[in-house]
Write a protein that holds these residues in place. Structure first.
Motif, PDB file in Angstrom:
ATOM      1  N   ASP A 155      -1.124  62.037  29.553  1.00  0.00           N
ATOM      2  CA  ASP A 155      -0.478  61.278  30.627  1.00  0.00           C
ATOM      3  C   ASP A 155       0.484  60.260  30.013  1.00  0.00           C
ATOM      4  O   ASP A 155       0.263  59.797  28.896  1.00  0.00           O
ATOM      5  CB  ASP A 155      -1.584  60.539  31.413  1.00  0.00           C
ATOM      6  N   ALA A 156       1.526  59.905  30.762  1.00  0.00           N
ATOM      7  CA  ALA A 156       2.365  58.775  30.342  1.00  0.00           C
ATOM      8  C   ALA A 156       1.619  57.474  30.606  1.00  0.00           C
ATOM      9  O   ALA A 156       1.940  56.435  30.011  1.00  0.00           O
ATOM     10  CB  ALA A 156       3.680  58.770  31.115  1.00  0.00           C
ATOM     11  N   HIS A 157       0.665  57.524  31.478  1.00  0.00           N
ATOM     12  CA  HIS A 157      -0.073  56.361  31.969  1.00  0.00           C
ATOM     13  C   HIS A 157      -1.560  56.465  31.655  1.00  0.00           C
ATOM     14  O   HIS A 157      -2.084  57.557  31.510  1.00  0.00           O
ATOM     15  CB  HIS A 157       0.099  56.243  33.492  1.00  0.00           C
TER      16      HIS A 157
ATOM     17  N   ASP B 236      -3.962  55.178  33.725  1.00  0.00           N
ATOM     18  CA  ASP B 236      -4.690  55.361  34.998  1.00  0.00           C
ATOM     19  C   ASP B 236      -6.029  54.627  34.983  1.00  0.00           C
ATOM     20  O   ASP B 236      -7.026  55.126  35.512  1.00  0.00           O
ATOM     21  CB  ASP B 236      -4.896  56.852  35.303  1.00  0.00           C
TER      22      ASP B 236
ATOM     23  N   THR C  24       5.966  59.639  39.095  1.00  0.00           N
ATOM     24  CA  THR C  24       6.189  58.447  38.265  1.00  0.00           C
ATOM     25  C   THR C  24       6.718  58.865  36.903  1.00  0.00           C
ATOM     26  O   THR C  24       6.033  58.722  35.885  1.00  0.00           O
ATOM     27  CB  THR C  24       4.880  57.653  38.087  1.00  0.00           C
TER      28      THR C  24
ATOM     29  N   ASP D 290       3.446  64.183  34.221  1.00  0.00           N
ATOM     30  CA  ASP D 290       4.390  63.135  33.823  1.00  0.00           C
ATOM     31  C   ASP D 290       4.197  62.699  32.365  1.00  0.00           C
ATOM     32  O   ASP D 290       4.924  61.848  31.864  1.00  0.00           O
ATOM     33  CB  ASP D 290       4.411  61.952  34.799  1.00  0.00           C
TER      34      ASP D 290
ATOM     35  N   ASP E 158      -1.658  65.257  33.347  1.00  0.00           N
ATOM     36  CA  ASP E 158      -0.685  64.744  34.313  1.00  0.00           C
ATOM     37  C   ASP E 158       0.676  65.200  33.803  1.00  0.00           C
ATOM     38  O   ASP E 158       1.068  64.856  32.690  1.00  0.00           O
ATOM     39  CB  ASP E 158      -0.778  63.211  34.330  1.00  0.00           C
TER      40      ASP E 158
HETATM   41 MN   LIG Z   1       1.115  59.575  34.899  1.00  0.00          MN
END
Ligand SMILES: [Mn+2]
Ligand SMILES: CN[C@](CCCC[B-](O)(O)O)(CCN1CCCCC1)C(=O)O
Ligand SMILES: [Mn+2]
Ligand SMILES: [Mn+2]
Length: 298
Positions: A121-123, A125, A239, A227, A225
């Motif tokens: 994921d870029a994030h 979470d 996002t 992204d 994810d």
């Molecule tokens: Mn993400």
């Protein structure tokens, strides 16, 4: 072995319309046939209808948006995924936004309590009700799974079954301040895009597995994810963040996890087929399908 494809047309964890259409696009792109061509028996128990679960009235709880709807849907997903895992099947959950991972990972851990989670994921979470700024629950599932933050009655069903040492991130590049603090305080291992550049994806995956699965004997739940990929590779997502994984880096992660022979559950999240031009949507859906197939032996 049998794959159970779980279509989760759900968007309540974030504000953009369209991510609930992710599953239908992935299936219509031929995912099931491609999995069968790899030799898998594939159960497709259809796209789950979540409308009836939606709470009549669902006012925010603190900053949390659609809190009751998200909770009920994730609880239902946990039961569905848990049942497939108990039946010895490999659940492939198609999102839908990433809040669903609260359900999928709860389902996996209910049957494989010692499973490790690889979160691509870029994030992170991992916001709690206290640290979130958006109140979008797709930025929070990991905090619930770890049992972090103030208890919220509507989320009492989420048991803190995930241990920090069984979680590792790959692809991070956009974290809120509170999330950075949470990662540090909980000693959570994260390979950001900086480490991907520094060591190369091959070493990063080896180090990630060495951290959460040192003897290569624990079941793996991969939560991907889209992204995490560079927006030039997967543009149609809610996002997007510049400087992401290349097409090959994303696929290498999936191929390497397949090679372990330890994958027990997979999420492919945040494909939103309504956020780009038709060609970019097609490209994003195609990449999503391809990643799933690579994680399953293609
Ligand atoms: Mn993400
Ligand atoms: C970084 N945290 C975000 C994004 C969560 C993305 C969820 B995922 O499933 O796609 O990974 C962003 C919060 N920022 C929004 C813009 C202003 C600053 C805060 C959040 O809303 O919590
Ligand atoms: Mn995510
Ligand atoms: Mn998203």
């Amino acid at each position: 072995k049998t794959i159970a494809v779980v279509g989760c047309p759900f968007s309540g964890g974030q504000p953009k319309l369209g991510v609930d259409k992710g599953p239908i696009h992935l299936v219509e792109a031929g995912l099931i046939t491609r999995l069968e061509e790899l030799g898998w028996r594939v159960l497709f128990d259809g796209h789950h209808q979540f409308e009836e679960i939606s709470a009549a009235s669902d006012p925010p709880i603190g900053k949390l948006q659609n809190p009751r709807h998200v909770s009920r849907v994730c609880e239902s997903v946990a039961e569905v995924v848990g049942a497939h895992v108990r039946n010895g099947q490999l659940p492939v959950t198609l999102g839908g936004d990433h809040s669903l991972a609260m359900g999928t990972i709860s389902g996996t851990l209910s049957s494989y309590p010692d499973a490790c989670v690889i979160w691509v994921d870029a994030h992170a979470d991992i916001n709690t009700a206290e640290t979130t700024s958006s109140g979008n629950i797709h930025g929070m599932p990991v905090s619930f799974l770890l049992g972090l933050g103030e208890k919220i009655p509507e989320y009492a069903w989420v048991k803190p079954l995930l241990r920090p040492e069984r979680l590792v991130y790959i692809g991070l590049r956009d974290l809120d301040a509170g999330e950075k603090r949470i990662l540090r305080e909980n000693n959570i291992k994260a390979f950001s895009m900086h480490e991907v550049d520094k060591y190369g994806i091959g070493r990063v995956v080896d180090m990630a597995l060495d951290h959460v699965n040192p003897n290569r004997d624990l079941p793996i739940h991969l939560s991907f994810d889209v992204d995490a990929l560079d927006p030039s590779v997967a543009p149609s997502t809610g996002t997007p963040v510049r400087g992401g994984l290349t097409f090959r880096e994303g696929h290498y992660i999936c191929e390497a996890i397949h090679e372990t022979g330890l994958l027990v559950a997979l999420d492919l999240m945040e494909v939103n087929p309504s956020l780009a031009d038709p060609e970019s949507v097609r490209q994003t859906v195609a990449v999503g399908c391809s990643l799933v197939c690579s994680a399953l032996g293609e």
